[in-house]
Design an enzyme around this catalytic site. Structure first.
Site, short mmCIF file in Angstrom:
data_model
loop_
_atom_site.label_atom_id
_atom_site.label_comp_id
_atom_site.label_asym_id
_atom_site.label_seq_id
_atom_site.Cartn_x
_atom_site.Cartn_y
_atom_site.Cartn_z
N GLY B 13 0.80 -1.23 0.00
CA GLY B 13 0.00 0.00 0.00
C GLY B 13 0.83 1.27 0.00
N GLY B 14 2.07 1.20 -0.47
CA GLY B 14 2.89 2.41 -0.57
C GLY B 14 2.57 3.18 -1.84
CG LEU B 15 4.43 7.09 -2.61
CD1 LEU B 15 5.77 7.82 -2.75
CD2 LEU B 15 3.27 8.05 -2.85
CB ALA B 16 4.96 1.44 -6.32
CB SER B 42 3.52 2.50 3.01
OG SER B 42 2.26 1.88 2.99
CB SER B 44 5.99 5.60 0.25
OG SER B 44 5.91 4.43 -0.52
CG HIS B 257 21.39 7.28 2.53
ND1 HIS B 257 22.00 8.33 3.18
CD2 HIS B 257 20.49 7.84 1.69
CE1 HIS B 257 21.47 9.47 2.75
NE2 HIS B 257 20.55 9.20 1.85
NE ARG B 273 25.36 13.36 2.00
CZ ARG B 273 25.16 12.48 1.03
NH1 ARG B 273 26.01 12.39 0.03
NH2 ARG B 273 24.13 11.66 1.07
#
Lengths: 249, 658
Positions: B13-16, B42, B44, B257, B273
């Site tokens: 259920g995230g953005l995608a 989610s 996202s 990261h 940054r």
């Protein structure tokens, strides 16, 4: 500062946790005692996982981002609603009592169904941009311009993470299960501010112009006191109440 | 058993996932979204710094376009990406952001007039134009030639996810929350839905669908130190792998990261940054310019993370009770900037570290962050092996990131992929292929298998703890399959993971509580996570070169001659101890941008013989073209527009472009 702050003395914490499993007919709500050695930089996220992994694997709680941004882990920490993931044990006394947020359906122990409540609120208050022909917008052309300050003002209200702390801290919400809470009223003010939304105050009045909406607020301000994102909830509700009073005339 | 029928089942259920569901629904098909958590929670939502789209509105973005975004992304990928997919993405990203702008995302806007910015530790003044006033602005990010990361303060993912979720609610799309897909239902050729467990009641049910989309995000939690949410355990990729048919692509391509805070591992955005923050060592000295004179702190993430670890290994880290680390300095950005544009970072520092980033340095060290690999699909999101199975977003490998993703390309990918794959699933449902004929006995047999697995766990008295074994897996991955990889350590990692997999057979439960039972959840997820971990470790062991985020200390060069190949992992026999790895070639002769130096990082790599041939072809084609029109020149080299759904083919308008 050239050091990560750490505490010098580690305590043995006494953590009392509300326990109840509604899926077990034999379960009786109770407070269970746990003892836990405190560690550097320990948050309630770390503490609860350690208890689950080493002491009681059945313990239920909700964490997702564990970074204070997703709103999953609202719970009552020593009497106040808070995000457990970003609560450091070093800021708490030796005795800690954890309970689930009231006003939401209990899933088990510290886990409550905020998702169902929030979806219901969104459907009822229609918390989305209402605009004609939204499906036919031109996505090849330049976007519509917006004043930079206005975009920032909308984001200020959009920062709500639907954690439920404001609902748990609300006197009206405890007595009146239809009350939309500060979370709902804040979202109305967010869309009201947004020129992309074509609704008028008369439309908003239909949504929140009664005592399950803005007129149910007793101005106890538990919402603003406990909001983890420091949203200006009291001012938004007061403003909305004046607007809705005018719209209702 | 309850069986729920729908046209398109979206897992995640995230953005995608939600964007794909909206496309499907608009095309008149029924859809249900399954989510482990309330959709707005989610992962996202955790994206902070920005979404890349080449709008070119602000001064720093002036002259930007799809060509630059394409080239940055391909260089970022270290030439591992599918260049046609990158083209489709770069072309659709401006559309995706404009759609979100209309739907309500409060993107930060260009303010006309003078602004003070921080570049290379110094203050500069830029002047934004009147024409751009009020249009969507952007900030600088790593590995990009232009300021292209459009943002909403540093809560970009949150704002996008809320707007998109609200639109999904408006479209009346049901989200079944706290539901976990345990297995894909399939008949060997076609996917027909999923077996699902209710994470509140423990009930098992089946969802039957014409098309099924995996949109479950990444699998960072196979690592101990990860910026990922704790739900990012890769179950979507794992159940695709467990079909024995669908492939996972490039699983060894794992991004670290540069700036996760120490010790919590929580992300602070690359925007720190991008907006002018610096990395300092234990002696408070800026060190990145020594390693990367071109891009300094703003080389791509794989390069910066490696340089940081290299600097720590050389003894220049700061020491703490939590081990060595480095410092991120954003003090120079000033109060106004931090309180307006980096407010989540400000909150994270205050709550999790007890420090004030206006006065204090932020302790950081690289941590696992993103999975470039995932369910292998074609350019429209469908699995080439298993009909009816689709994937989108981080869970997928349609392959726009290759071996390193650029910051800000992830949230951009989610919505672009949602638009494209959603449409592709609607096309599938409309086609003859979409017709579904299956017996409910098939669903019952898959459900029976899952019930049997759980009963076996409940009955086991072997005494192993799922929590303990999970920790050992995570330690192995962080310790031996991390930023610097080496053959002997990878061998050890594979052996340890296999041993852990054997030990999972002896996991027993201390609690048999009815309902969700978190211990049972950990027990049934672990064998699947181990399969993913083995795909990563075996892929890393086999790939005897260094490309993007995959760095082999014993094979430090990028080797185009041997390794212009994408790794594909399958797990055909459920009893097998290791995945089967095969490779598909990346054809340089079809590339718009043949391999070369990225513009940062190592300069020595082993060329493929096709590279020079392809460059000659390109030079000839371009020399013969009578036009200077960039669209025509591009189309002459690598046409892609025809691959997009029709409504996404239009040219993107920009200031100063007709």
């Amino acid at each position: 500062m050239e050091r990560i702050p750490v505490q010098e003395i580690h305590r043995t914490l006494r953590i009392q946790i509300f326990r109840h499993n509604p899926y077990n007919p034999a379960s009786i709500p109770t407070l269970q005692d746990f003892a836990l050695e405190e560690a550097d930089a320990m948050t309630l996220f770390i503490a609860l996982n350690e208890i689950r992994q080493t002491q009681d694997p059945s313990l239920q709680f909700d964490f997702v981002c564990r970074a204070g941004i997703c709103g999953s882990c609202g719970m009552i920490v020593n009497g106040r609603p808070a995000l457990a993931c970003r609560t450091l044990t070093r800021d708490l006394p030796d005795d800690i009592i954890l309970a689930p947020l009231p006003a939401f359906e209990l899933i088990g122990d510290l886990s409550v169904n905020t998702g169902k409540w929030m979806r219901g609120m969104s459907e009822r208050l229609q918390t989305w941009v209402h605009r004609q022909n939204l499906e036919q917008i031109d996505i090849d052309g330049l976007e519509q311009a917006m004043e930079p300050e206005l975009a920032e003002k909308i984001y200020e209200l959009e920062r709500c993470i639907e954690c439920g702390c404001c609902v748990a801290a609300c006197g009206t919400a405890q007595m009146h299960e239809d009350f939309v809470g500060a979370v709902g009223l804040n979202q109305i003010t967010r869309f009201r501010l947004d020129p992309r939304d074509e609704r008028t105050d008369a439309d908003y009045y239909e949504l929140v112009g009664d005592d399950s909406g803005v007129f149910g607020c007793m101005t106890l301000l538990g919402c603003e006191d406990t909001c983890p994102k420091d949203l200006p909830l009291a001012a938004q509700i007061a403003f909305l109440r004046r607007r809705m009073a005018v719209a209702g005339l | 058993m309850q069986i729920i029928y729908t046209d398109v089942l979206v897992i995640g259920g995230g953005l995608a996932g939600q964007r794909a569901a909206i496309s499907v629904k608009r095309r008149g098909h029924d859809t249900i979204v399954l989510s482990l958590v309330p959709a707005k929670r989610s992962h996202s939502a955790a994206a902070q710094g920005g979404m890349q789209a080449s709008l070119g509105n602000c001064v720093g973005g002036a002259g930007d376009n799809e060509d630059t975004h394409f080239a940055d992304t391909v260089r970022g990928s270290d030439w591992g990406a599918d260049q046609q997919v990158v083209r489709m993405f770069a072309h659709a990203a401006p559309k995706a952001i404009r759609e979100l702008a209309a739907w309500g995302v409060p993107w930060n806007r260009v303010q006309r007039g003078e602004h003070e910015i921080t570049v290379d530790g110094c203050k500069q003044t830029v002047v934004e134009t009147d024409a751009a006033h009020g249009l969507i602005t952007a900030r600088n990010f790593g590995g990009t030639a232009k300021w292209r990361a459009c943002y909403v303060s540093d809560g970009t993912g949150h704002a996008m996810l809320y707007t998109l979720s609200n639109q999904a609610i408006a479209a009346n799309i049901p989200v079944h929350e706290r539901m976990e897909a345990l297995a894909l239902i399939h008949d060997g050729e076609r996917c027909c839905g999923a077996i699902v467990r209710n994470l509140m009641s423990g009930e098992i049910l089946a969802y039957v669908a014409k098309a099924t989309c995996i949109a479950t995000g990444g699998f960072g939690r196979i690592y101990r130190v990860s910026t990922n949410a704790i739900i990012n355990e890769g179950m979507g990729a794992a159940i695709a792998l467990e079909t024995g048919i669908a492939c996972l692509g490039n699983m060894e391509a794992i991004q670290f990261h540069p700036t996760a805070i120490v010790p919590a591992g929580i992300l602070v955005t690359e925007a720190c940054r991008g907006d002018g923050g610096l990395l300092l060592d234990g002696a408070n000295r800026r060190f990145m310019p020594d390693y990367e004179p071109e891009k300094k702190e703003l080389a791509s993430r794989d390069v910066v993370s490696r340089r940081m670890e290299e600097h720590i290994a050389a003894g220049h880290g700061a020491r703490s009770r939590f081990g060595a680390h480095l410092w991120l300095d954003i003090r120079l950005l000033g109060r106004t900037h931090i309180e307006r544009n980096l407010r989540e970072v400000n909150e994270i520092c205050r709550y999790f570290l007890g420090i004030d980033p206006l006065q204090d340095l932020i302790p950081v060290r690289p941590a696992q962050h993103y999975s470039m690999g995932g369910v292998r699909t074609d350019h429209r999101g469908q699995s080439p092996q298993l009909k009816g199975l689709f994937a989108a977003g981080e869970a997928a490998c349609w392959d726009m990131h290759g071996f390193n993703r650029l910051g800000g390309n992830s949230v951009a990918e989610t919505v672009v992929a949602g638009m494209i794959v959603g449409d592709s699933m609607a096309d599938f449902c409309d086609s003859a292929d979409g017709a579904l004929q299956m017996s409910t006995a098939l669903a019952e047999s898959f459900a029976a298998r899952e019930r049997q697995r759980m009963a076996a766990i409940a009955a086991c008295r072997g005494g192993e703890s799922a929590f303990e074994l999970t920790r050992l897996m995570q330690d192995t991955m962080t310790g031996k399959v991390g930023i610097f990889r080496q053959g002997d350590q990878l061998h050890e990692a594979v052996a340890t993971l296999q041993e852990l997999q054997r030990r999972t057979g002896n996991i027993s439960l201390r609690s048999n509580a009815p309902g969700a039972n978190p211990e049972l959840v950990a027990a049934y997820r672990l064998p699947r996570m181990l399969k993913l971990a083995l795909c990563v470790a075996c892929g890393a062991l086999q790939r005897t070169e260094s490309r993007g985020a995959h760095y082999r200390a014993d094979f430090p060069q990028r080797n185009d001659r041997e390794w212009m190949r994408r790794t594909l992992a399958t797990w055909v026999d459920p009893q097998a101890e290791l995945p089967i790895l095969t490779y598909e070639a990346l054809d340089i002769m079809r590339m718009e941008l043949p391999p070369g130096w990225r513009g940062y990082g190592a300069r020595d790599y082993i060329d493929h013989p096709d590279t020079i041939r392809r460059q000659q072809v390109i030079d000839t084609v371009l020399a013969e073209l009578a036009t200077t029109d960039r669209h025509q020149r591009q189309a002459a080299l690598m046409p892609f527009i025809h691959l997009l759904p029709e409504h996404l083919r239009g040219r993107n308008q920009r200031l100063g472009e007709e």
